[in-house]
Structures are given as structure tokens and as C-alpha cells.
Scaffold this active site. Structure first.
Site, mmCIF file in Angstrom:
data_model
loop_
_atom_site.group_PDB
_atom_site.id
_atom_site.type_symbol
_atom_site.label_atom_id
_atom_site.label_comp_id
_atom_site.label_asym_id
_atom_site.label_seq_id
_atom_site.Cartn_x
_atom_site.Cartn_y
_atom_site.Cartn_z
ATOM 1 N N TYR A 154 0.830 -1.220 0.000
ATOM 2 C CA TYR A 154 0.000 0.000 0.000
ATOM 3 C C TYR A 154 0.860 1.265 0.000
ATOM 4 O O TYR A 154 0.609 2.195 -0.781
ATOM 5 C CB TYR A 154 -0.914 -0.037 1.225
ATOM 6 C CG TYR A 154 -2.018 0.989 1.219
ATOM 7 C CD1 TYR A 154 -3.070 0.918 0.301
ATOM 8 C CD2 TYR A 154 -2.038 2.030 2.144
ATOM 9 C CE1 TYR A 154 -4.102 1.856 0.309
ATOM 10 C CE2 TYR A 154 -3.070 2.966 2.166
ATOM 11 C CZ TYR A 154 -4.095 2.871 1.246
ATOM 12 O OH TYR A 154 -5.113 3.794 1.257
ATOM 13 N N LYS A 158 0.707 3.788 -3.319
ATOM 14 C CA LYS A 158 0.248 5.179 -3.197
ATOM 15 C C LYS A 158 1.412 6.157 -3.435
ATOM 16 O O LYS A 158 1.200 7.241 -3.990
ATOM 17 C CB LYS A 158 -0.400 5.412 -1.826
ATOM 18 C CG LYS A 158 -1.678 4.598 -1.600
ATOM 19 C CD LYS A 158 -2.804 4.979 -2.554
ATOM 20 C CE LYS A 158 -4.127 4.328 -2.191
ATOM 21 N NZ LYS A 158 -5.212 4.622 -3.143
HETATM 22 P P1 NAP Z 1 -13.723 0.655 0.503
HETATM 23 O O1 NAP Z 1 -14.833 1.058 1.402
HETATM 24 O O2 NAP Z 1 -13.009 -0.620 0.742
HETATM 25 O O3 NAP Z 1 -14.270 0.697 -1.011
HETATM 26 C C1 NAP Z 1 -13.400 0.363 -2.067
HETATM 27 C C2 NAP Z 1 -14.103 0.560 -3.397
HETATM 28 O O4 NAP Z 1 -13.169 0.129 -4.424
HETATM 29 C C3 NAP Z 1 -15.356 -0.278 -3.530
HETATM 30 O O5 NAP Z 1 -16.380 0.430 -4.183
HETATM 31 C C4 NAP Z 1 -14.888 -1.465 -4.378
HETATM 32 O O6 NAP Z 1 -15.956 -1.919 -5.209
HETATM 33 C C5 NAP Z 1 -13.794 -0.843 -5.255
HETATM 34 N N1 NAP Z 1 -12.844 -1.863 -5.706
HETATM 35 C C6 NAP Z 1 -11.942 -2.546 -4.949
HETATM 36 N N2 NAP Z 1 -11.333 -3.467 -5.703
HETATM 37 C C7 NAP Z 1 -11.846 -3.369 -6.966
HETATM 38 C C8 NAP Z 1 -11.655 -4.075 -8.177
HETATM 39 N N3 NAP Z 1 -10.794 -5.093 -8.272
HETATM 40 N N4 NAP Z 1 -12.377 -3.703 -9.258
HETATM 41 C C9 NAP Z 1 -13.292 -2.699 -9.179
HETATM 42 N N5 NAP Z 1 -13.517 -1.994 -8.064
HETATM 43 C C10 NAP Z 1 -12.820 -2.338 -6.958
HETATM 44 O O7 NAP Z 1 -12.562 1.767 0.457
HETATM 45 P P2 NAP Z 1 -12.563 3.317 0.881
HETATM 46 O O8 NAP Z 1 -12.117 3.378 2.285
HETATM 47 O O9 NAP Z 1 -13.809 3.986 0.449
HETATM 48 O O10 NAP Z 1 -11.313 3.824 0.005
HETATM 49 C C11 NAP Z 1 -11.457 4.627 -1.150
HETATM 50 C C12 NAP Z 1 -10.074 5.171 -1.509
HETATM 51 O O11 NAP Z 1 -9.563 5.952 -0.413
HETATM 52 C C13 NAP Z 1 -9.035 4.088 -1.766
HETATM 53 O O12 NAP Z 1 -8.218 4.464 -2.847
HETATM 54 C C14 NAP Z 1 -8.228 4.055 -0.477
HETATM 55 O O13 NAP Z 1 -6.911 3.582 -0.676
HETATM 56 C C15 NAP Z 1 -8.254 5.514 -0.083
HETATM 57 N N6 NAP Z 1 -8.024 5.775 1.350
HETATM 58 C C16 NAP Z 1 -8.873 5.292 2.288
HETATM 59 C C17 NAP Z 1 -8.638 5.588 3.635
HETATM 60 C C18 NAP Z 1 -9.574 5.128 4.736
HETATM 61 O O14 NAP Z 1 -9.321 5.422 5.906
HETATM 62 N N7 NAP Z 1 -10.671 4.442 4.421
HETATM 63 C C19 NAP Z 1 -7.526 6.343 3.986
HETATM 64 C C20 NAP Z 1 -6.666 6.825 3.015
HETATM 65 C C21 NAP Z 1 -6.924 6.531 1.680
HETATM 66 P P3 NAP Z 1 -16.343 -3.478 -5.463
HETATM 67 O O15 NAP Z 1 -15.865 -4.250 -4.280
HETATM 68 O O16 NAP Z 1 -17.834 -3.439 -5.649
HETATM 69 O O17 NAP Z 1 -15.627 -3.819 -6.731
#
Ligand code: NAP
Length: 252
Positions: A154, A158
Site C-alpha cells: 500500500y 500510493k
Molecule cells: P472501501 O470502502 O473498501 O471501497 C473500495 C471501493 O473500491 C469499492 O467500491 C470497491 O468496489 C472498489 N474496488 C476494490 N477493488 C476493486 C476491483 N478489483 N475492481 C473494481 N472496483 C474495486 O474503500 P474506501 O475506504 O472507500 O477507500 C477509497 C479510496 O480511499 C481508496 O483508494 C483508499 O486507498 C483511499 N483511502 C482510504 C482511507 C480510509 O481510511 N478508508 C484512507 C486513506 C486513503 P467493489 O468491491 O464493488 O468492486
């Protein structure tokens, strides 16, 4: 007409971003493996279009076919502005680097790094051919800038996004196009990704207790708040700083 393409729309930050874009009068195409019926309702309430494509971003052939079709559909409608928001991301594998499996690392880099780069490049080319303003955003993380024990894939994926953003932006500046390439670091949010982090084994992820505490003490941000900050940045088009790695912490 403004049109946005967003990946990872089934839940979490992606769902909030799509909802807020639709509420701002922007047409949206969403991509993920599972759909999200709520977004169709938000689109019809706001008299804009929402279309979902089912696609596994871990599969390069299917990703390229899907996005070729999406980009042709959108650019042929002669939009004023096209947005691409590379939001889909994965955190796994979570483990000491030496214990991770090659196939898991490969899948991770494909979804988090290769796909955002390939999609940004595809849209930059289409925007240049059609003389359309294009703004690309990839969701990055604070983990791009600090090593985290157990998150080697990760942190690496990133960090690559941040350097790609700066490089592609530099080229667009020097080519004097109207395109912008930025990244956005959303901070820690209350999503399924955080739930998976809290389930980690301490040997695999040494900071797990601290992340459990973030949840217990309500330190995880709400995705609508974070998504709103990003949508405000994107819709103030003339103020966007090409190549900037935006951080939510500067706005809260
Ligand atoms: P999440 O709740 O796990 O949702 C991830 C999304 O990505 C889902 O809609 C999933 O859809 C999609 N996804 C994952 N693998 C995929 C694949 N192989 N093909 C198509 N779609 C895929 O994550 P989140 O927390 O909202 O994170 C969103 C972004 O923010 C990410 O880039 C993450 O790295 C970043 N981020 C998150 C945090 C945090 O604290 N949550 C912090 C820093 C950065 P499906 O499963 O339906 O395909």
C-alpha cells in the site's frame, strides 16, 4: 455539460463522491464490481444521468475494453469538462513484506497503481484529440509518505501515484494543455477498508491497536464530509493547482 467517471462506487468514499457530483449537476459514469442502486435515485432526483459499468479492475483486458467504451461515449457528446476520479483501491496484502505472495502484490499494484495510470493516460489522450478540458484525480494516502509496518504494498502503490501525478502534470504544463492531474489524500475514514484494518493480526500490522482506538474514539471521518471537500476542489476548476497532492487535513 460536465461528465465524471469514478471508480470504486459501490460503497465508501466512492459512493459519497458520486452522490455529491450528481447533486452538483454533473453526469456520472461509475465503475466497480458491484452496483449501487441508491445512485440511480440520486441521479433522477437531480435530473442528471448515472450509468454503472461492472468491471474488475484487477483484470486488465476487461478494464481496457470497458474504459475504451466509456471514453468514446463521453467524449463523443462534446462535454465542456471531463473528470476522472480514480478512487477504487485495496489495502491487502497486510503482512510483513517478506511474507506477502507475489500474486497478491501483483493484484494490489494493478488495482492501486497501474489502472489509475492507464486510465489517466487514456483520458489525457482523448482530451487532447478532442480539445476538451480534463481533470484527473487519484485518491492517495498519507501512507505514500511514511513507511507503515505491514503495509509495504500500500505504501508503495500510493507513493507511485504521487510521483505519477507530479510527472504527468509537469508534462501537461510543458505541453501547455488545459488538463490538470492531481491526487487527493482523504485521511482516515469510516469505511469497510478501516474495518478490515482493525481485523489485522498484530504480527502482520503492528499499529492495529491504534487503528482500533481511532474507531472507538470517533476519529474516523465521515465519507460525505471528505467527498464534499474533494468535489468543492474539483468544481472550482480554475483554482486547481496542476500536480498538487491535496490533503483533506488542509480543509478541516
Ligand atoms: P472501501 O470502502 O473498501 O471501497 C473500495 C471501493 O473500491 C469499492 O467500491 C470497491 O468496489 C472498489 N474496488 C476494490 N477493488 C476493486 C476491483 N478489483 N475492481 C473494481 N472496483 C474495486 O474503500 P474506501 O475506504 O472507500 O477507500 C477509497 C479510496 O480511499 C481508496 O483508494 C483508499 O486507498 C483511499 N483511502 C482510504 C482511507 C480510509 O481510511 N478508508 C484512507 C486513506 C486513503 P467493489 O468491491 O464493488 O468492486
Amino acid at each position: 455539460m460536465r461528465h465524471a467517471v469514478v471508480t470504486g462506487v459501490s460503497k465508501g468514499l466512492g459512493e459519497s463522491i458520486v452522490k455529491l457530483l450528481l447533486e452538483s449537476g454533473i453526469h456520472v459514469t461509475g465503475v466497480s464490481r458491484s452496483g449501487n442502486d441508491k445512485l440511480n435515485e440520486v441521479a433522477s432526483e437531480n435530473r442528471v444521468t448515472y450509468q454503472h459499468f461492472t468491471c474488475d479492475l484487477g483484470d486488465m483486458n476487461s478494464t481496457e475494453t470497458t474504459f475504451r467504451q466509456i471514453s468514446e461515449d463521453i467524449f463523443s457528446q462534446e462535454p465542456d469538462t471531463v473528470y476522472l476520479i480514480n478512487n477504487a483501491g485495496v489495502l491487502e496484502p497486510i503482512d510483513q513484506s517478506m511474507n506477502t505472495k507475489g500474486a497478491d502484490v501483483s493484484h494490489h499494484i494493478q488495482v492501486n497503481t497501474i489502472v489509475p495510470i492507464v486510465l489517466t493516460n487514456l483520458f489525457l489522450k482523448r482530451a487532447r484529440e478532442r480539445d476538451v478540458r480534463f481533470i484527473s484525480t487519484t485518491i492517495t494516502s498519507g501512507a505514500a509518505e511514511r513507511p507503515v509496518y505491514g503495509w509495504s504494498a500500500y505504501c508503495s502503490s500510493k507513493a507511485s501515484i504521487n510521483m505519477f501525478t507530479r510527472t504527468a502534470a509537469l508534462e501537461q504544463d510543458q505541453l501547455k494543455t488545459q488538463n490538470k492531474v492531481i491526487a487527493f489524500s482523504p485521511g482516515i475514514m469510516d469505511t469497510d477498508m478501516q474495518e478490515k484494518i482493525r481485523q489485522s493480526d498484530k504480527d502482520a500490522f503492528i499499529e492495529v491497536d491504534e487503528f482500533r482506538r481511532y474507531k472507538q474514539t470517533n476519529q474516523l471521518k465521515d465519507t460525505d464530509t471528505v467527498g464534499g471537500i474533494l468535489v468543492d476542489i474539483l468544481t472550482d476548476e480554475t483554482s486547481i493547482v496542476n500536480g498538487k497532492i491535496y490533503s483533506v487535513t488542509d480543509y478541516l
